[in-house]
Design a protein around this motif. Sequence first.
Motif, short mmCIF file in Angstrom:
data_model
loop_
_atom_site.label_atom_id
_atom_site.label_comp_id
_atom_site.label_asym_id
_atom_site.label_seq_id
_atom_site.Cartn_x
_atom_site.Cartn_y
_atom_site.Cartn_z
N ARG A 49 0.83 -1.21 0.00
CA ARG A 49 0.00 0.00 0.00
C ARG A 49 0.85 1.25 0.00
NH1 ARG A 49 -5.51 -0.62 3.56
NH2 ARG A 49 -6.13 -2.62 2.69
N LYS A 50 2.17 1.05 0.18
CA LYS A 50 3.08 2.18 0.22
C LYS A 50 4.24 1.92 -0.74
CE LYS A 50 2.54 3.91 4.98
NZ LYS A 50 1.48 3.10 5.57
N GLN A 54 7.81 5.73 0.76
CA GLN A 54 6.80 5.95 1.81
C GLN A 54 7.01 5.01 2.99
OE1 GLN A 54 3.37 5.37 -0.68
NE2 GLN A 54 3.01 7.56 -0.97
N HIS A 94 -2.71 -0.70 -5.27
CA HIS A 94 -3.14 0.48 -4.52
C HIS A 94 -2.73 1.74 -5.27
CE1 HIS A 94 -3.72 3.23 -1.18
NE2 HIS A 94 -4.36 2.25 -0.57
N ASN A 96 -1.66 4.38 -4.27
CA ASN A 96 -0.40 4.92 -3.73
C ASN A 96 0.82 4.49 -4.51
OD1 ASN A 96 -1.13 6.46 -1.58
ND2 ASN A 96 -0.66 4.94 0.00
#
Lengths: 254, 254
Positions: A49-50, A54, A94, A96
Amino acid sequence: MEARMVDALLLDLSGVLYDGDDVIPGARVAVARVQASGLPVRFITNTSRKTRAQLLAHLRALGFEIEGEQLFTAVDAARQWLLQRNLRPYCLVHRNILGEFDDIDQREPDAVLIADAAEDFNYANMNRAFQLCLEGAPLLGVGYNRYFKSGGEVLMDVGAFIRAVEFASGVEATIVGKPSAEFFHQAMASTTADPQRMLMVGDDVFGDVEGALNAGIPACLVRTGKYRPGDEDRVAEDFPVVDSIVEAVELALV
Amino acid sequence: MEARMVDALLLDLSGVLYDGDDVIPGARVAVARVQASGLPVRFITNTSRKTRAQLLAHLRALGFEIEGEQLFTAVDAARQWLLQRNLRPYCLVHRNILGEFDDIDQREPDAVLIADAAEDFNYANMNRAFQLCLEGAPLLGVGYNRYFKSGGEVLMDVGAFIRAVEFASGVEATIVGKPSAEFFHQAMASTTADPQRMLMVGDDVFGDVEGALNAGIPACLVRTGKYRPGDEDRVAEDFPVVDSIVEAVELALV
């Protein structure tokens, strides 16, 4: 460096170091101890998700000192896999991390990549992935995880959605993250340690523990994160189970 | 009534009689022939985007003459299953059929029902189903179908989403529709025919053909609907494969 039982430590991130935005009690000090000891340590994660940047920023914000070259992500492994094969993926990932694939041509896709797309696991996107696979596109997954814990809630993880597309299309996914032995081997190869003298620490009895054991690496299950009583009985092999990363680091630094 | 090889006919709906709003060529006449012949016929479907009343109206609008007592739906079977056990389901179903469960208490659910929810197969709803199952709720599915064809497009069917929740939660679903032998038996019991002298006709080699064979009923695969070349090789048993319901009715009326 003193003689130890363990020559390198492999640590999962989510559920071992932190749960969402909460640091697992003692984890910060435990990681600092390992880093100060000189014991080679690698962090290996299926989290998707990152972006890598991040993730590193998140770890720093939580007070963990981790170098970029110590971090192995399934998203990086997926990028490499696609580039090596010159494939044009449909990325069900995601939002992101969409930017991580900006330099890869995605027009007229001839492959499907599934990462933890969260809210983007919707009916239209799932059907797009399924239809491409039914037409013969290879299916790539960052992991085969069943669920994870975040902010006190358990959430379905990428493995479940991959399983749905596999079942509907009849195509078997290639998994590039844990529990793939190849992924463990990439992290291992960046140290000089013998796999049998490493220790993998994770909260996922399948992805972390069973995966590492299958890759020839001793592993240890922590009772934090997604751990649920009885998880240790879901995998046939024997392995140590400890309360948290604090005890796991004790084991490794003996 | 003359002596025939077949004493009762079981027909799947979608992909056999129609594809979305398009009638399969010859299907209307074929069904009318069967109804006129006096051969007992039952229509059995896992379709769960329409209520029983909507299904009958749709069939009538397409020109098929079918009596309510000839129609066996997996949604009805699911209702019965829940009522018999006095369960309070979380219904992950199409909004069209939500009303079919209005008389069943759904507060503080202790069971999960998954039907073809279409656009409502979203991340939040999937997680709700998963979390209940992880806490021990039984999982009920109307079918285990992989995909279906509608309006020229193939779409993931309920089986894929059930598989995802099963995998994440570790709970095995109970399937009340096809390929469950019990569902075939319900339809069979409404005739006086011997199962071995029935014929099930479907376009789904798993749900229709393999399911019927496992329930002791001869079956026949049609090359319409979701049929794809090679489907007949995906099930070990031998069975006839015909172009469409037209030829299947020929077989049954010989």
